[in-house]
Design a protein around this motif. Structure first.
Motif, mmCIF file in Angstrom:
data_model
loop_
_atom_site.group_PDB
_atom_site.id
_atom_site.type_symbol
_atom_site.label_atom_id
_atom_site.label_comp_id
_atom_site.label_asym_id
_atom_site.label_seq_id
_atom_site.Cartn_x
_atom_site.Cartn_y
_atom_site.Cartn_z
ATOM 1 N N ARG A 98 -14.988 -2.571 -0.918
ATOM 2 C CA ARG A 98 -14.466 -2.338 0.441
ATOM 3 C C ARG A 98 -14.054 -3.657 1.086
ATOM 4 O O ARG A 98 -13.005 -3.736 1.739
ATOM 5 C CB ARG A 98 -15.521 -1.632 1.299
ATOM 6 N N ASN A 99 -14.868 -4.675 0.904
ATOM 7 C CA ASN A 99 -14.544 -5.996 1.440
ATOM 8 C C ASN A 99 -13.276 -6.543 0.791
ATOM 9 O O ASN A 99 -12.409 -7.102 1.462
ATOM 10 C CB ASN A 99 -15.723 -6.942 1.213
ATOM 11 N N ARG A 100 -13.159 -6.368 -0.503
ATOM 12 C CA ARG A 100 -11.965 -6.805 -1.238
ATOM 13 C C ARG A 100 -10.718 -6.102 -0.724
ATOM 14 O O ARG A 100 -9.687 -6.725 -0.500
ATOM 15 C CB ARG A 100 -12.185 -6.523 -2.723
ATOM 16 N N LEU A 101 -10.822 -4.780 -0.499
ATOM 17 C CA LEU A 101 -9.687 -4.007 -0.008
ATOM 18 C C LEU A 101 -9.270 -4.489 1.377
ATOM 19 O O LEU A 101 -8.083 -4.674 1.654
ATOM 20 C CB LEU A 101 -10.038 -2.515 0.023
ATOM 21 N N ALA A 132 -3.842 -0.636 -4.581
ATOM 22 C CA ALA A 132 -3.911 0.722 -5.129
ATOM 23 C C ALA A 132 -5.046 0.854 -6.142
ATOM 24 O O ALA A 132 -5.774 1.856 -6.146
ATOM 25 C CB ALA A 132 -2.573 1.086 -5.779
ATOM 26 N N GLU A 133 -5.230 -0.155 -6.981
ATOM 27 C CA GLU A 133 -6.303 -0.120 -7.976
ATOM 28 C C GLU A 133 -7.679 -0.124 -7.308
ATOM 29 O O GLU A 133 -8.579 0.615 -7.707
ATOM 30 C CB GLU A 133 -6.175 -1.327 -8.911
ATOM 31 N N THR A 134 -7.821 -0.935 -6.274
ATOM 32 C CA THR A 134 -9.101 -1.001 -5.564
ATOM 33 C C THR A 134 -9.383 0.311 -4.848
ATOM 34 O O THR A 134 -10.510 0.814 -4.873
ATOM 35 C CB THR A 134 -9.105 -2.178 -4.567
ATOM 36 N N ARG A 135 -8.365 0.899 -4.230
ATOM 37 C CA ARG A 135 -8.544 2.211 -3.581
ATOM 38 C C ARG A 135 -8.946 3.265 -4.603
ATOM 39 O O ARG A 135 -9.799 4.103 -4.352
ATOM 40 C CB ARG A 135 -7.265 2.630 -2.879
ATOM 41 N N SER A 136 -8.323 3.212 -5.769
ATOM 42 C CA SER A 136 -8.650 4.162 -6.836
ATOM 43 C C SER A 136 -10.103 4.004 -7.271
ATOM 44 O O SER A 136 -10.826 4.996 -7.451
ATOM 45 C CB SER A 136 -7.710 3.950 -8.018
ATOM 46 N N ASP A 137 -10.543 2.763 -7.453
ATOM 47 C CA ASP A 137 -11.936 2.510 -7.835
ATOM 48 C C ASP A 137 -12.898 3.014 -6.767
ATOM 49 O O ASP A 137 -13.936 3.605 -7.078
ATOM 50 C CB ASP A 137 -12.170 1.024 -8.084
ATOM 51 N N LEU A 138 -12.560 2.773 -5.504
ATOM 52 C CA LEU A 138 -13.418 3.252 -4.414
ATOM 53 C C LEU A 138 -13.509 4.767 -4.416
ATOM 54 O O LEU A 138 -14.591 5.340 -4.249
ATOM 55 C CB LEU A 138 -12.896 2.753 -3.062
ATOM 56 N N GLN A 139 -12.380 5.416 -4.626
ATOM 57 C CA GLN A 139 -12.384 6.882 -4.644
ATOM 58 C C GLN A 139 -13.149 7.410 -5.855
ATOM 59 O O GLN A 139 -13.903 8.370 -5.760
ATOM 60 C CB GLN A 139 -10.955 7.402 -4.659
ATOM 61 N N LYS A 140 -12.996 6.753 -6.981
ATOM 62 C CA LYS A 140 -13.615 7.202 -8.224
ATOM 63 C C LYS A 140 -15.125 6.996 -8.235
ATOM 64 O O LYS A 140 -15.887 7.885 -8.627
ATOM 65 C CB LYS A 140 -12.973 6.452 -9.389
#
Length: 144
Positions: A98-101, A132-140
């Motif tokens: 979350r901090n990275r995003l 987009a990759e970070t959002r995907s990881d957060l969602q996953k």
């Protein structure tokens, strides 16, 4: 001023020598303990402490996973302790993502340091792909 700068540079250089091994165990009172040395009489779990990634470094591909088999010792730990440790590690991973995003979304001029020491600016297309990759990881992994 020169002495202050030398002291600062020495302190900065020594920060990389900090311990990267951390041991976690539950004492006889049920309190979770952390130390750089393993306890001699309790079962413990070795935790690898990774350095903070540089801004613009590739995202971690998978969330941290704790092993189901802790280091050998004399006492048996309850599965609840392992489950709690895994949950805490996943929460820490989610917080860092979350901090990275937030950093990537709020800073359009990202850069990274290459192995040869040169600084490279991250282009907008790559930045958007990282977001987009970070959002995907957060969602996953974090149900966000």
């Amino acid at each position: 001023m020169r002495k202050l700068m030398i002291t600062f540079l020495l302190a900065l250089g020594c920060s990389g020598a900090m311990a990267t091994q951390l041991y976690k165990w539950v004492d006889e009172n049920g309190v979770t303990q952390f130390s750089q040395q393993p306890p001699p009489d309790n079962q413990y779990q070795r935790m690898n402490v990774a350095p903070v990634p540089e801004l613009g470094a590739p995202a971690q591909q998978n969330p941290p996973v704790t092993s189901d088999s802790p280091e050998p010792a004399t006492n048996d730990a309850s599965p609840a302790v392992d489950e709690a440790a895994a949950k805490a590690e996943l929460e820490a991973y989610c917080a860092s993502q979350r901090n990275r995003l937030t950093t990537m979304e709020n800073n359009p001029r990202l850069s990274r340091t290459l192995p040869d020491g040169t600084v490279e600016r991250i282009g907008e297309d790559e930045r958007q792909a990282m977001i987009a990759e970070t959002r995907s990881d957060l969602q996953k992994y974090c149900q966000d």
